[in-house]
Design a protein around this motif. Structure first.
Motif, PDB file in Angstrom:
ATOM      1  N   ASP A   1      -0.918 -25.424  -5.481  1.00 15.51           N
ATOM      2  CA  ASP A   1       0.065 -24.377  -5.789  1.00 15.51           C
ATOM      3  C   ASP A   1      -0.614 -23.031  -5.995  1.00 15.51           C
ATOM      4  O   ASP A   1      -0.117 -21.995  -5.542  1.00 15.51           O
ATOM      5  N   ARG A   2      -1.726 -23.054  -6.680  1.00 17.06           N
ATOM      6  CA  ARG A   2      -2.443 -21.797  -6.921  1.00 17.06           C
ATOM      7  C   ARG A   2      -2.939 -21.188  -5.601  1.00 17.06           C
ATOM      8  O   ARG A   2      -2.852 -19.976  -5.397  1.00 17.06           O
ATOM      9  N   TRP A   3      -3.446 -22.037  -4.702  1.00 12.86           N
ATOM     10  CA  TRP A   3      -3.939 -21.541  -3.413  1.00 12.86           C
ATOM     11  C   TRP A   3      -2.788 -20.973  -2.578  1.00 12.86           C
ATOM     12  O   TRP A   3      -2.931 -19.923  -1.955  1.00 12.86           O
ATOM     13  N   MET A   4      -1.641 -21.669  -2.575  1.00 13.17           N
ATOM     14  CA  MET A   4      -0.506 -21.185  -1.810  1.00 13.17           C
ATOM     15  C   MET A   4       0.003 -19.854  -2.354  1.00 13.17           C
ATOM     16  O   MET A   4       0.283 -18.925  -1.590  1.00 13.17           O
ATOM     17  N   ASP A   5       0.103 -19.746  -3.672  1.00 16.52           N
ATOM     18  CA  ASP A   5       0.553 -18.485  -4.260  1.00 16.52           C
ATOM     19  C   ASP A   5      -0.410 -17.348  -3.941  1.00 16.52           C
ATOM     20  O   ASP A   5       0.008 -16.228  -3.635  1.00 16.52           O
ATOM     21  N   ARG A   6      -1.702 -17.635  -4.005  1.00 20.57           N
ATOM     22  CA  ARG A   6      -2.686 -16.582  -3.728  1.00 20.57           C
ATOM     23  C   ARG A   6      -2.641 -16.156  -2.268  1.00 20.57           C
ATOM     24  O   ARG A   6      -2.709 -14.962  -1.957  1.00 20.57           O
ATOM     25  N   GLU A   7      -2.510 -17.133  -1.356  1.00 19.26           N
ATOM     26  CA  GLU A   7      -2.468 -16.788   0.056  1.00 19.26           C
ATOM     27  C   GLU A   7      -1.208 -15.990   0.402  1.00 19.26           C
ATOM     28  O   GLU A   7      -1.265 -15.011   1.155  1.00 19.26           O
ATOM     29  N   LEU A   8      -0.068 -16.397  -0.146  1.00 18.50           N
ATOM     30  CA  LEU A   8       1.165 -15.666   0.120  1.00 18.50           C
ATOM     31  C   LEU A   8       1.095 -14.252  -0.439  1.00 18.50           C
ATOM     32  O   LEU A   8       1.555 -13.293   0.184  1.00 18.50           O
ATOM     33  N   ARG A   9       0.509 -14.115  -1.620  1.00 18.10           N
ATOM     34  CA  ARG A   9       0.397 -12.786  -2.214  1.00 18.10           C
ATOM     35  C   ARG A   9      -0.561 -11.916  -1.405  1.00 18.10           C
ATOM     36  O   ARG A   9      -0.281 -10.731  -1.161  1.00 18.10           O
ATOM     37  N   ASP A  10      -1.679 -12.474  -0.970  1.00 20.03           N
ATOM     38  CA  ASP A  10      -2.626 -11.690  -0.175  1.00 20.03           C
ATOM     39  C   ASP A  10      -2.032 -11.296   1.172  1.00 20.03           C
ATOM     40  O   ASP A  10      -2.264 -10.184   1.658  1.00 20.03           O
ATOM     41  N   ASP A  11      -1.277 -12.206   1.790  1.00 24.84           N
ATOM     42  CA  ASP A  11      -0.633 -11.869   3.060  1.00 24.84           C
ATOM     43  C   ASP A  11       0.394 -10.750   2.875  1.00 24.84           C
ATOM     44  O   ASP A  11       0.518  -9.866   3.725  1.00 24.84           O
ATOM     45  N   ALA A  12       1.129 -10.811   1.769  1.00 26.62           N
ATOM     46  CA  ALA A  12       2.113  -9.749   1.515  1.00 26.62           C
ATOM     47  C   ALA A  12       1.430  -8.406   1.297  1.00 26.62           C
ATOM     48  O   ALA A  12       1.899  -7.364   1.780  1.00 26.62           O
ATOM     49  N   VAL A  13       0.296  -8.405   0.595  1.00 27.06           N
ATOM     50  CA  VAL A  13      -0.413  -7.148   0.359  1.00 27.06           C
ATOM     51  C   VAL A  13      -0.996  -6.606   1.650  1.00 27.06           C
ATOM     52  O   VAL A  13      -0.924  -5.408   1.940  1.00 27.06           O
ATOM     53  N   SER A  14      -1.604  -7.500   2.465  1.00 28.54           N
ATOM     54  CA  SER A  14      -2.178  -7.036   3.730  1.00 28.54           C
ATOM     55  C   SER A  14      -1.110  -6.552   4.692  1.00 28.54           C
ATOM     56  O   SER A  14      -1.381  -5.701   5.545  1.00 28.54           O
ATOM     57  N   ALA A  15       0.111  -7.058   4.579  1.00 31.76           N
ATOM     58  CA  ALA A  15       1.208  -6.601   5.437  1.00 31.76           C
ATOM     59  C   ALA A  15       1.841  -5.310   4.947  1.00 31.76           C
ATOM     60  O   ALA A  15       2.759  -4.793   5.591  1.00 31.76           O
ATOM     61  N   GLY A  16       1.358  -4.769   3.828  1.00 31.99           N
ATOM     62  CA  GLY A  16       1.885  -3.503   3.325  1.00 31.99           C
ATOM     63  C   GLY A  16       3.044  -3.637   2.374  1.00 31.99           C
ATOM     64  O   GLY A  16       3.754  -2.647   2.139  1.00 31.99           O
ATOM     65  N   ALA A  17       3.242  -4.827   1.796  1.00 33.63           N
ATOM     66  CA  ALA A  17       4.352  -5.030   0.868  1.00 33.63           C
ATOM     67  C   ALA A  17       3.966  -4.583  -0.540  1.00 33.63           C
ATOM     68  O   ALA A  17       4.078  -5.322  -1.509  1.00 33.63           O
ATOM     69  N   THR A  18       3.488  -3.349  -0.652  1.00 36.58           N
ATOM     70  CA  THR A  18       3.121  -2.762  -1.937  1.00 36.58           C
ATOM     71  C   THR A  18       3.692  -1.346  -2.000  1.00 36.58           C
ATOM     72  O   THR A  18       4.195  -0.807  -1.013  1.00 36.58           O
ATOM     73  N   ASP A  19       3.589  -0.768  -3.171  1.00 40.59           N
ATOM     74  CA  ASP A  19       4.084   0.588  -3.337  1.00 40.59           C
ATOM     75  C   ASP A  19       3.193   1.578  -2.593  1.00 40.59           C
ATOM     76  O   ASP A  19       1.983   1.349  -2.420  1.00 40.59           O
ATOM     77  N   GLY A  20       3.780   2.695  -2.144  1.00 42.89           N
ATOM     78  CA  GLY A  20       3.015   3.706  -1.425  1.00 42.89           C
ATOM     79  C   GLY A  20       1.946   4.373  -2.257  1.00 42.89           C
ATOM     80  O   GLY A  20       1.046   5.031  -1.693  1.00 42.89           O
ATOM     81  N   TRP A  21       2.005   4.210  -3.576  1.00 47.35           N
ATOM     82  CA  TRP A  21       0.976   4.812  -4.419  1.00 47.35           C
ATOM     83  C   TRP A  21      -0.394   4.224  -4.120  1.00 47.35           C
ATOM     84  O   TRP A  21      -1.406   4.931  -4.182  1.00 47.35           O
TER      85      TRP A  21
END
Length: 348
Positions: free
Chosen positions: A110-130
């Protein structure tokens, strides 16, 4: 004509045998003996004791429901709180609990899946423009010394190892410039085919179109709600102190010139965390190439000669932990709190 006593005697013998067998079974079964029951006036079974008197039924005895009125509809729970087995009185044995190794394996998965999904979201630009503005500010301040990095990397090498290290710079494939000077990223996709052909021809002759060896350092930055730096930690070193110092100085200088983070980034948190990767590309142009190219951040020129002099830089966001992206531990704690509140909620 056969006498009638023969049949009667056989029946008596069989009855005696059956009685003896029941006595043996009763004696072998211990305190559990068979008793005849007689119905009372209420319709319930009452068991006679040793004196011949009857005792009331036990508290755990099941009482069948009486007949319902013809006009009364049956009570059917659409969403019963108990399972069918519990409603029927069955005693279901619980499933065996998993071992500690299995629980740890599931938690790690579960920890690995959460980390991978979060990293993929960040690399795809799913963060604030700041974060994008902060990264641009830190890249403008990132000024590593390529000569100092080369001296530190080759410290302790003999002559043969130095030759192998120099030839290893040309073992990579040529890479197209990711940041051509004077061209904004927004216009890279708005060119015509003629412009693309001209750009490709320029890239083939450019010293930047050459093998690049990348060196990397990763930093973890803890920000205050106003954007100031509370802590700075080197998660992964490059092995070259000059490059690590340049990345640390770029973070400190870039945070002062970056805009203030919006409230949606920090929320009610006392701090938030971002992790960055600083990369330095050692470009190995051909020996017959002599010329100058613009620097990686558009400030100054770099002279390419004898396979040296050109450097590229890159700053990328790896992962964040803020109000919109809680950590794995925070999400687990939130799920445990929700389950606890749901279990403590009174049943209706």
């Amino acid at each position: 004509m056969r006498p009638r006593s023969v049949g009667t005697g056989g029946s008596e013998v069989r009855a005696a045998l059956v009685g003896a067998a029941l006595a043996v079974v009763g004696a072998a079964s211990g305190p559990f003996t068979a008793h005849a029951t007689e119905p009372d006036a209420t319709g319930t079974d009452r068991t006679p004791d040793a004196q011949g008197e009857t005792t009331p039924p036990r508290s755990d005895a099941r009482i069948e429901p009486g007949p319902r009125d013809e006009g009364e509809p049956p009570e059917v729970a659409l969403f019963p709180e108990d399972t069918l087995g519990a409603s029927a009185g069955w005693e279901l044995r619980p499933e065996p609990a998993p071992s500690t190794l299995e629980e740890q394996s599931e938690e790690d998965l579960d920890r690995w899946m959460d980390r991978e999904l979060r990293d993929d979201a960040v690399s795809a630009g799913a963060t604030d423009g700041w974060y994008h503005a902060l990264g641009q500010s830190m890249r403008r301040e990132f000024r590593p010394d390529l000569d100092a990095m080369t001296r530190e990397r080759r410290a302790g090498m003999d002559t043969l190892q130095r030759v192998a290290d120099e030839l290893g710079r040309y073992a990579q494939r040529p890479q197209r410039p990711i940041d051509p000077g004077g061209v904004s990223p927004s216009t890279l996709f708005a060119r015509s085919r003629e412009d693309e052909a001209v750009q490709d021809s320029f890239d083939q002759r450019s010293p930047l179109h050459a093998p690049i060896t990348w060196h990397r350092v990763e930093l973890r930055v803890t920000h205050a709600p106003d954007g100031t730096i509370l802590a700075l930690h080197v998660v992964r070193t490059s092995g070259m102190p000059s490059m690590d110092r340049a990345a640390v100085e770029a973070v400190r200088a870039g945070a002062t010139s970056a805009p203030r983070p919006p409230p949606r980034v920090h929320g009610e948190r006392p701090n938030f965390v971002s992790e960055w990767a600083f990369e330095v590309g050692d470009v190995a142009p051909h020996w017959n190439v002599v010329g100058g190219v613009e620097g990686p951040t558009g400030e100054g020129m770099q002279g390419a000669a004898l396979g040296r002099g050109v450097m590229r830089t890159s700053v990328s966001l790896l992962r964040v932990t803020d109000a919109m992206h809680p950590s794995v531990e925070e999400r687990r704690a939130e799920r445990r709190r929700e389950r606890r509140e749901r279990d403590e909620r009174p049943r209706r």
